[in-house]
Design an enzyme around this catalytic site. Structure first.
Site, PDB file in Angstrom:
ATOM      1  N   ASN A 172     -36.474  42.579  -2.440  1.00  0.00           N
ATOM      2  CA  ASN A 172     -35.383  43.250  -1.741  1.00  0.00           C
ATOM      3  C   ASN A 172     -35.028  42.526  -0.460  1.00  0.00           C
ATOM      4  O   ASN A 172     -35.924  42.205   0.336  1.00  0.00           O
ATOM      5  CB  ASN A 172     -35.808  44.686  -1.379  1.00  0.00           C
ATOM      6  CG  ASN A 172     -34.751  45.419  -0.563  1.00  0.00           C
ATOM      7  OD1 ASN A 172     -33.688  45.761  -1.088  1.00  0.00           O
ATOM      8  ND2 ASN A 172     -35.024  45.642   0.720  1.00  0.00           N
ATOM      9  N   GLU A 173     -33.760  42.230  -0.276  1.00  0.00           N
ATOM     10  CA  GLU A 173     -33.238  41.659   0.993  1.00  0.00           C
ATOM     11  C   GLU A 173     -34.173  40.607   1.579  1.00  0.00           C
ATOM     12  O   GLU A 173     -34.525  40.665   2.767  1.00  0.00           O
ATOM     13  CB  GLU A 173     -32.956  42.781   2.003  1.00  0.00           C
ATOM     14  CG  GLU A 173     -31.856  43.703   1.544  1.00  0.00           C
ATOM     15  CD  GLU A 173     -31.349  44.676   2.613  1.00  0.00           C
ATOM     16  OE1 GLU A 173     -31.984  44.800   3.671  1.00  0.00           O
ATOM     17  OE2 GLU A 173     -30.302  45.306   2.381  1.00  0.00           O
ATOM     18  N   GLU A 292     -26.887  48.173  -3.207  1.00  0.00           N
ATOM     19  CA  GLU A 292     -26.884  49.077  -2.042  1.00  0.00           C
ATOM     20  C   GLU A 292     -25.497  49.034  -1.424  1.00  0.00           C
ATOM     21  O   GLU A 292     -25.040  47.961  -1.007  1.00  0.00           O
ATOM     22  CB  GLU A 292     -27.910  48.659  -0.981  1.00  0.00           C
ATOM     23  CG  GLU A 292     -29.345  48.909  -1.396  1.00  0.00           C
ATOM     24  CD  GLU A 292     -30.346  48.659  -0.273  1.00  0.00           C
ATOM     25  OE1 GLU A 292     -30.007  48.906   0.912  1.00  0.00           O
ATOM     26  OE2 GLU A 292     -31.450  48.212  -0.585  1.00  0.00           O
TER      27      GLU A 292
HETATM   28  O1  AHR Z   1     -31.055  51.847   2.191  1.00  0.00           O
HETATM   29  C1  AHR Z   1     -31.701  51.683   3.404  1.00  0.00           C
HETATM   30  C2  AHR Z   1     -32.187  50.258   3.629  1.00  0.00           C
HETATM   31  O2  AHR Z   1     -31.068  49.420   3.781  1.00  0.00           O
HETATM   32  C3  AHR Z   1     -32.958  49.612   2.518  1.00  0.00           C
HETATM   33  O3  AHR Z   1     -34.313  49.923   2.576  1.00  0.00           O
HETATM   34  C4  AHR Z   1     -32.739  48.154   2.758  1.00  0.00           C
HETATM   35  O4  AHR Z   1     -32.784  47.412   1.570  1.00  0.00           O
HETATM   36  C5  AHR Z   1     -31.395  48.096   3.453  1.00  0.00           C
HETATM   37  O5  AHR Z   1     -31.447  47.321   4.593  1.00  0.00           O
END
Ligand code: AHR
Length: 499
Positions: A172-173, A292
């Site tokens: 993730n990210e 997201e």
């Molecule tokens: O959705 C909230 C956060 O936003 C998530 O954990 C992250 O992936 C993003 O920065």
């Protein structure tokens, strides 16, 4: 009154929507899991401790896929902590959100919950602090029938049948300095590719999502996607996108113009995918998982006051107003307009944490943003039309922004044409016309409108303060649709072929 012309042709198609375009996201964060979907002590809980009121609202939204367990959380997570007897599960500091994770809910409970919600699971593996072997173990635990250590471990936990999870996120990210185990593009690309190869060897039926940029403003944006795809092109199916917008300074016209930025962001990622495809002389088309997206800013100040290491505190609990619903509507329109490339999208998140659904001790309620998502998920599945929107524009931080965002979707089996439209003009009604002579026999079935005080919100005490009504002004005469969109409104115009 300003005027917008919509031009569509029923042969001029973008493509069919993937149902997963209307996905969402549950992270171990704040009260998303605990008190959101799982609260055994609540009078609303079912026999497994799942909140029935939440489940009802999730089913109403018809969410086809839910990403889990994070988010930033996943980069510090050991999935093994959340399986097996609950009394043996460890409490651990969650370094992503500086709270305590009790692990009373884990992947088996989530798979059960998703089954009840009618959703598929989209699982993320930890590529921040963990690597290939742990990702392999997790996939083995979830998807292999039995006869191996991890699949037998699952069976010993009472899950005889595999979960059969088809969609997996490779971390993730990972481009974000805030991410636990943040990596350079090269470091991530190598790890993601090697992990992807092992995972697909174990289960060739899965689809994999590589991390793209965390938002359009990341300094590494563009190069990140190129480097990751050059390395992972053969082993992954999707590149991810994330984007949140906010309006902390109350500049609503700029805020509503954010869909211009989102559209530009998607186009740029499409271009990078095509660039790498070209370099590889390949027929393979990498798709986008916009896993997201939402409005997020209301809770920023309150979140600074959270006591470190508390247990599922109120965190990221944005209370959404009417103007947020307008932007969420425009973001949905933007996703639909890219349905040929965006196969998966996840509204982040689903319950309590920057979410369309909120729970309290008294029950659950629908936030303002619930409604555009509900409408798109209900009426937006079908074939998306290239929708030319000849709208007047206004000046914004993103340059020219159209007053009207719009997209048309044909729902062939229902003999329906649905137009989704946002009028961003906050002062005046907008007249919209569309030549519909190709759609002979179609009449207005309903024109749903969400409109009102831009600052109005829903609460448990007043859950219906912002809600849609039918009866918007739309008529078809001599093959032309004429609609009047109220100032600052979200509109769903359903046209149906009459017998
Ligand atoms: O959705 C909230 C956060 O936003 C998530 O954990 C992250 O992936 C993003 O920065």
């Amino acid at each position: 009154m300003k005027h917008t012309q919509i031009i569509i042709d029923k042969e001029y198609l973008i493509g069919d929507t993937d149902p997963r375009l209307f996905g969402s996201f549950i992270e171990h964060l704040g009260r998303a899991v605990y008190e959101g979907i799982y609260q055994p002590e609540s009078p609303f809980a079912d026999e497994q401790g799942f909140r029935k009121d939440t489940l009802e609202l999730v089913k109403e939204l018809k969410v086809p896929i839910v990403r889990y367990p994070g988010g930033n959380f996943v980069s510090g997570y050991r999935w093994e902590d959340g399986v097996g007897p609950k009394e043996l599960r460890p409490k651990r500091p969650d370094l992503a959100w500086r709270v305590t994770e009790t692990n009373q809910f884990g992947l088996n409970e989530f798979a059960d919950w998703a089954g009840k919600a009618g959703s598929e699971v989209m699982m993320a593996v930890n590529l921040g602090t963990r690597g290939i072997m742990e990702a392999k173990d997790l996939l083995e635990y979830c998807n292999l029938e039995g006869g191996t250590e991890m699949s037998d471990l699952r069976r010993s936990h009472g899950y005889e049948k595999p979960h059969g999870i088809k969609t997996w996120c490779l971390g993730n990210e990972m481009d974000g300095p805030w991410q636990i185990g943040h990596k350079s593009a090269q470091e991530y690309a190598r790890l993601a590719n090697e992990t992807a190869k092992v995972m697909k060897t174990l289960d060739p039926t899965i689809e994999l999502v590589a991390c793209g940029s965390s938002n359009s403003q990341m300094p590494t944006f563009g190069d990140w996607e190129r480097i990751v795809l050059e390395e992972c092109f053969d082993s992954v199916d999707y590149i991810s996108m994330h984007q949140y917008y906010g309006n902390p300074e109350g500049k609503t016209t700029d805020f509503l113009a954010s869909s211009v930025d989102m559209d530009r962001f998607i186009r740029s990622v499409e271009a990078v995918c095509d660039h790498v495809q070209g370099k590889k002389h390949s027929n393979k088309k990498i798709r986008i998982s916009f896993d997201e997206w939402n409005v997020w800013y209301h809770s920023n100040e309150a979140d600074k006051l959270i006591k470190p290491w508390s247990i599922h505190p109120h965190q990221l609990e944005d209370i959404y107003n009417m103007e947020d619903a307008l932007l969420v509507g425009s973001m949905l329109i933007t996703l639909l307009r890219h349905a040929d490339r965006v196969g998966i999208a996840c509204l982040a998140q689903l319950v309590n944490v920057i979410a369309p659904i909120m729970t309290t001790d008294e029950g659950a309620f629908r936030q303002t943003i619930f409604y555009p998502f509900l409408h798109a998920s209900t009426f937006g599945r079908g074939t998306v039309l290239h929708t030319l929107v000849k709208s007047p524009v206004y000046d914004s931080v993103y340059g020219d922004a159209p007053y009207v965002d719009c997209v048309g979707v044909i729902r062939e089996e229902k003999e329906e044409l649905v137009l989704f439209a946002v009028n961003k003009d906050l002062e005046e009604k907008m007249e919209v016309t569309c030549d519909l002579r190709q759609f002979s026999g179609y009449q207005v079935e309903e024109h749903i409108v969400l409109q009102g005080d831009l600052q109005a919100v829903n609460t448990m005490k007043d859950p219906g303060r912002v809600q849609p009504v039918t009866g918007g002004e739309s008529v078809i005469e001599k093959g032309t649709l004429t609609a009047h969109l109220l100032p600052g409104s979200w509109n769903v115009i359903r046209l149906k072929r009459m017998p």
